[in-house]
Design a protein around this motif. Structure first.
Motif, PDB file in Angstrom:
ATOM      1  N   SER A  22      51.848  28.226  72.229  1.00 19.74           N
ATOM      2  CA  SER A  22      51.627  28.280  73.680  1.00 19.74           C
ATOM      3  C   SER A  22      50.446  29.176  74.042  1.00 19.74           C
ATOM      4  CB  SER A  22      52.898  28.790  74.383  1.00 19.74           C
ATOM      5  OG  SER A  22      53.238  30.085  73.907  1.00 19.74           O
ATOM      6  N   ASP A  23      49.690  29.646  73.036  1.00 18.47           N
ATOM      7  CA  ASP A  23      48.556  30.542  73.298  1.00 18.47           C
ATOM      8  C   ASP A  23      47.304  30.077  72.562  1.00 18.47           C
ATOM      9  OD1 ASP A  23      49.375  31.084  70.757  1.00 18.47           O
ATOM     10  OD2 ASP A  23      49.834  33.212  71.099  1.00 18.47           O
ATOM     11  N   ASN A  24      47.049  28.770  72.658  1.00 13.81           N
ATOM     12  CA  ASN A  24      45.832  28.193  72.075  1.00 13.81           C
ATOM     13  C   ASN A  24      45.749  28.442  70.574  1.00 13.81           C
ATOM     14  OD1 ASN A  24      43.488  26.668  72.313  1.00 13.81           O
ATOM     15  ND2 ASN A  24      42.179  28.476  72.583  1.00 13.81           N
ATOM     16  N   GLU A  25      46.889  28.258  69.896  1.00 15.12           N
ATOM     17  CA  GLU A  25      46.992  28.334  68.443  1.00 15.12           C
ATOM     18  C   GLU A  25      46.766  29.740  67.884  1.00 15.12           C
ATOM     19  OE1 GLU A  25      44.503  25.412  66.626  1.00 15.12           O
ATOM     20  OE2 GLU A  25      45.378  23.741  67.737  1.00 15.12           O
ATOM     21  N   GLU A  26      46.935  30.758  68.726  1.00 13.64           N
ATOM     22  CA  GLU A  26      46.851  32.127  68.215  1.00 13.64           C
ATOM     23  C   GLU A  26      48.098  32.472  67.404  1.00 13.64           C
ATOM     24  OE1 GLU A  26      44.418  34.337  68.339  1.00 13.64           O
ATOM     25  OE2 GLU A  26      43.068  32.986  69.421  1.00 13.64           O
ATOM     26  N   THR A  27      49.257  32.049  67.890  1.00 16.99           N
ATOM     27  CA  THR A  27      50.514  32.254  67.171  1.00 16.99           C
ATOM     28  C   THR A  27      51.305  30.954  67.206  1.00 16.99           C
ATOM     29  OG1 THR A  27      51.636  33.051  69.173  1.00 16.99           O
ATOM     30  CG2 THR A  27      50.600  34.713  67.734  1.00 16.99           C
ATOM     31  N   TRP A  28      52.237  30.820  66.255  1.00 16.91           N
ATOM     32  CA  TRP A  28      53.037  29.604  66.142  1.00 16.91           C
ATOM     33  C   TRP A  28      54.519  29.967  66.072  1.00 16.91           C
ATOM     34  CZ3 TRP A  28      50.861  24.775  66.334  1.00 16.91           C
ATOM     35  CH2 TRP A  28      49.465  24.721  66.197  1.00 16.91           C
ATOM     36  N   VAL A  29      55.342  29.097  66.628  1.00 12.68           N
ATOM     37  CA  VAL A  29      56.793  29.244  66.586  1.00 12.68           C
ATOM     38  C   VAL A  29      57.363  28.004  65.915  1.00 12.68           C
ATOM     39  CG1 VAL A  29      58.909  29.505  67.926  1.00 12.68           C
ATOM     40  CG2 VAL A  29      56.799  30.631  68.688  1.00 12.68           C
ATOM     41  N   SER A  30      58.306  28.206  64.991  1.00  4.46           N
ATOM     42  CA  SER A  30      58.902  27.095  64.254  1.00  4.46           C
ATOM     43  C   SER A  30      60.338  26.869  64.698  1.00  4.46           C
ATOM     44  CB  SER A  30      58.884  27.381  62.745  1.00  4.46           C
ATOM     45  OG  SER A  30      57.565  27.546  62.280  1.00  4.46           O
ATOM     46  N   SER A  31      60.744  25.611  64.703  1.00  5.94           N
ATOM     47  CA  SER A  31      62.130  25.270  65.019  1.00  5.94           C
ATOM     48  C   SER A  31      62.993  25.447  63.772  1.00  5.94           C
ATOM     49  CB  SER A  31      62.208  23.821  65.489  1.00  5.94           C
ATOM     50  OG  SER A  31      61.951  22.940  64.396  1.00  5.94           O
ATOM     51  N   GLU A  32      64.283  25.244  63.934  1.00  8.76           N
ATOM     52  CA  GLU A  32      65.166  25.225  62.778  1.00  8.76           C
ATOM     53  C   GLU A  32      64.845  24.013  61.909  1.00  8.76           C
ATOM     54  OE1 GLU A  32      69.210  25.280  63.935  1.00  8.76           O
ATOM     55  OE2 GLU A  32      69.110  27.261  64.877  1.00  8.76           O
ATOM     56  N   GLU A  33      65.087  24.159  60.620  1.00  9.77           N
ATOM     57  CA  GLU A  33      64.814  23.067  59.686  1.00  9.77           C
ATOM     58  C   GLU A  33      66.043  22.186  59.539  1.00  9.77           C
ATOM     59  OE1 GLU A  33      64.457  23.033  55.017  1.00  9.77           O
ATOM     60  OE2 GLU A  33      62.551  23.728  55.881  1.00  9.77           O
ATOM     61  N   ASN A  34      65.822  20.875  59.522  1.00  9.64           N
ATOM     62  CA  ASN A  34      66.881  19.911  59.257  1.00  9.64           C
ATOM     63  C   ASN A  34      66.456  19.031  58.088  1.00  9.64           C
ATOM     64  OD1 ASN A  34      69.050  20.142  61.439  1.00  9.64           O
ATOM     65  ND2 ASN A  34      67.165  20.163  62.643  1.00  9.64           N
ATOM     66  N   SER A  35      67.358  18.218  57.612  1.00 12.82           N
ATOM     67  CA  SER A  35      67.036  17.355  56.484  1.00 12.82           C
ATOM     68  C   SER A  35      67.745  16.019  56.630  1.00 12.82           C
ATOM     69  CB  SER A  35      67.427  18.008  55.155  1.00 12.82           C
ATOM     70  OG  SER A  35      68.826  18.171  55.067  1.00 12.82           O
ATOM     71  N   VAL A  36      67.201  15.019  55.963  1.00  6.03           N
ATOM     72  CA  VAL A  36      67.819  13.700  55.923  1.00  6.03           C
ATOM     73  C   VAL A  36      67.681  13.170  54.503  1.00  6.03           C
ATOM     74  CG1 VAL A  36      65.676  12.565  56.640  1.00  6.03           C
ATOM     75  CG2 VAL A  36      67.857  11.389  56.940  1.00  6.03           C
ATOM     76  N   THR A  37      68.724  12.516  54.013  1.00  8.17           N
ATOM     77  CA  THR A  37      68.711  11.950  52.670  1.00  8.17           C
ATOM     78  C   THR A  37      68.556  10.436  52.766  1.00  8.17           C
ATOM     79  OG1 THR A  37      70.140  13.714  51.842  1.00  8.17           O
ATOM     80  CG2 THR A  37      69.955  11.725  50.500  1.00  8.17           C
ATOM     81  N   VAL A  38      67.584   9.915  52.059  1.00  6.07           N
ATOM     82  CA  VAL A  38      67.303   8.479  52.060  1.00  6.07           C
ATOM     83  C   VAL A  38      67.751   7.907  50.721  1.00  6.07           C
ATOM     84  CG1 VAL A  38      65.507   6.722  52.215  1.00  6.07           C
ATOM     85  CG2 VAL A  38      65.372   8.783  53.635  1.00  6.07           C
ATOM     86  N   TYR A  39      68.557   6.855  50.765  1.00  4.22           N
ATOM     87  CA  TYR A  39      69.080   6.232  49.555  1.00  4.22           C
ATOM     88  C   TYR A  39      68.433   4.865  49.351  1.00  4.22           C
ATOM     89  CZ  TYR A  39      72.714   9.784  49.988  1.00  4.22           C
ATOM     90  OH  TYR A  39      73.385  10.970  50.103  1.00  4.22           O
ATOM     91  N   GLN A  40      68.354   4.461  48.102  1.00  5.64           N
ATOM     92  CA  GLN A  40      67.820   3.141  47.772  1.00  5.64           C
ATOM     93  C   GLN A  40      68.967   2.150  47.664  1.00  5.64           C
ATOM     94  OE1 GLN A  40      65.308   3.057  44.334  1.00  5.64           O
ATOM     95  NE2 GLN A  40      64.588   0.984  44.719  1.00  5.64           N
ATOM     96  N   SER A  41      68.789   0.985  48.272  1.00  6.63           N
ATOM     97  CA  SER A  41      69.829  -0.035  48.248  1.00  6.63           C
ATOM     98  C   SER A  41      69.925  -0.672  46.869  1.00  6.63           C
ATOM     99  CB  SER A  41      69.525  -1.112  49.295  1.00  6.63           C
ATOM    100  OG  SER A  41      70.414  -2.197  49.152  1.00  6.63           O
ATOM    101  N   ASN A  42      71.166  -0.918  46.427  1.00  7.56           N
ATOM    102  CA  ASN A  42      71.376  -1.612  45.157  1.00  7.56           C
ATOM    103  C   ASN A  42      71.274  -3.126  45.302  1.00  7.56           C
ATOM    104  OD1 ASN A  42      71.853   0.786  43.742  1.00  7.56           O
ATOM    105  ND2 ASN A  42      74.017   0.800  44.357  1.00  7.56           N
ATOM    106  N   ALA A  43      71.179  -3.601  46.547  1.00  8.52           N
ATOM    107  CA  ALA A  43      71.126  -5.044  46.771  1.00  8.52           C
ATOM    108  C   ALA A  43      69.763  -5.625  46.421  1.00  8.52           C
ATOM    109  CB  ALA A  43      71.468  -5.356  48.228  1.00  8.52           C
ATOM    110  N   ASP A  44      68.724  -4.800  46.470  1.00  3.16           N
ATOM    111  CA  ASP A  44      67.361  -5.272  46.180  1.00  3.16           C
ATOM    112  C   ASP A  44      66.713  -4.278  45.227  1.00  3.16           C
ATOM    113  OD1 ASP A  44      64.791  -6.192  46.050  1.00  3.16           O
ATOM    114  OD2 ASP A  44      64.332  -5.905  48.172  1.00  3.16           O
ATOM    115  N   THR A  45      66.535  -4.685  43.996  1.00  3.80           N
ATOM    116  CA  THR A  45      65.916  -3.805  42.998  1.00  3.80           C
ATOM    117  C   THR A  45      64.646  -4.414  42.418  1.00  3.80           C
ATOM    118  OG1 THR A  45      67.299  -4.749  41.243  1.00  3.80           O
ATOM    119  CG2 THR A  45      68.129  -2.775  42.374  1.00  3.80           C
ATOM    120  N   GLU A  46      64.165  -5.499  43.025  1.00  5.54           N
ATOM    121  CA  GLU A  46      62.976  -6.180  42.517  1.00  5.54           C
ATOM    122  C   GLU A  46      61.727  -5.582  43.162  1.00  5.54           C
ATOM    123  OE1 GLU A  46      60.855  -8.791  40.164  1.00  5.54           O
ATOM    124  OE2 GLU A  46      63.027  -8.445  40.183  1.00  5.54           O
ATOM    125  N   PRO A  47      60.840  -4.956  42.383  1.00  2.00           N
ATOM    126  CA  PRO A  47      59.635  -4.366  42.971  1.00  2.00           C
ATOM    127  C   PRO A  47      58.623  -5.441  43.343  1.00  2.00           C
ATOM    128  CG  PRO A  47      59.574  -4.137  40.598  1.00  2.00           C
ATOM    129  CD  PRO A  47      60.921  -4.721  40.931  1.00  2.00           C
TER     130      PRO A  47
END
Length: 201
Positions: A22-47
């Motif tokens: 909020s001060d023209n990039e003089e200082t920065w504030v970070s939010s809390e960190e979250n995460s998401v897990t992405v899984y690969q489907s077993n229905a399609d394994t053909e590259p």
């Protein structure tokens, strides 16, 4: 409220957070960190079919990649790079499925890099191209200037060429057919033949 989105290109755990200033990039504030897990489907394994990465030209300060790919199941491409100091390939970019070229400007001259392109589909299957290696270098080129001057121009006149030319070579054809090569720094010396044409600067 601000919103953002991203689309994973491979299965795994993705951590995300927001930063703002909020001060023209003089200082920065970070939010809390979250995460998401992405899984690969077993229905399609053909590259998808692997892209074909073309040979890389030696250029200065960049590496220009181009490839071919015809599989309609391709959802996009990941660009991977390995330098002589890297133990493994690192992903440096993701491009759209329509892309067939990418230019890497984050290279250093006289350093060797090896590239791969991976095609991935919606199920996160992927296929890699064969690697291609290039060493960017400062490329020197020879330039010959041919000019037409009025007949009354004295053959002893000099001409100053604007720009960043560091060295110019003058090629003078002698009467006996031999060449004499002179060098001058920052300017070119004109040599006029019988037709009023400067032969080379």
């Amino acid at each position: 409220m601000y919103r953002a989105s991203f689309e994973p290109t491979a299965p795994g755990v993705y951590r995300y957070y927001a930063v703002f200033s909020s001060d023209n990039e003089e200082t920065w504030v970070s939010s809390e960190e979250n995460s998401v897990t992405v899984y690969q489907s077993n229905a399609d394994t053909e590259p998808p079919a692997a892209p074909a990465l073309g040979g890389l030209l030696e250029e200065s300060g960049r590496a220009s990649l181009s490839w071919t790919a015809d599989d309609e199941s391709i959802a996009g491409f990941d660009i991977y790079r390995q330098s002589v100091t890297d133990a493994v390939y690192r992903k440096i970019a993701t491009v759209a499925k329509e892309a067939r070229a990418y230019t890497d400007f984050t290279v250093n001259n006289d350093t060797t890099y090896t590239y791969k392109v991976a095609a991935f589909d919606q199920a996160y299957n992927r296929a890699f191209s064969e690697p291609q290696t290039v060493t960017p270098r400062l490329v020197m080129i020879d330039v010959t200037l041919r000019l037409h001057l009025p007949d009354y121009t004295p053959t002893t006149d000099d001409i100053t060429i604007a720009g960043g030319l560091q060295w110019l070579e003058r090629v003078v054809d002698q009467a006996d057919g031999a060449e004499r090569r002179d060098h001058t720094r920052g300017r070119g010396i004109l040599v006029q033949d019988d037709g009023g044409q400067v032969d080379s600067v």
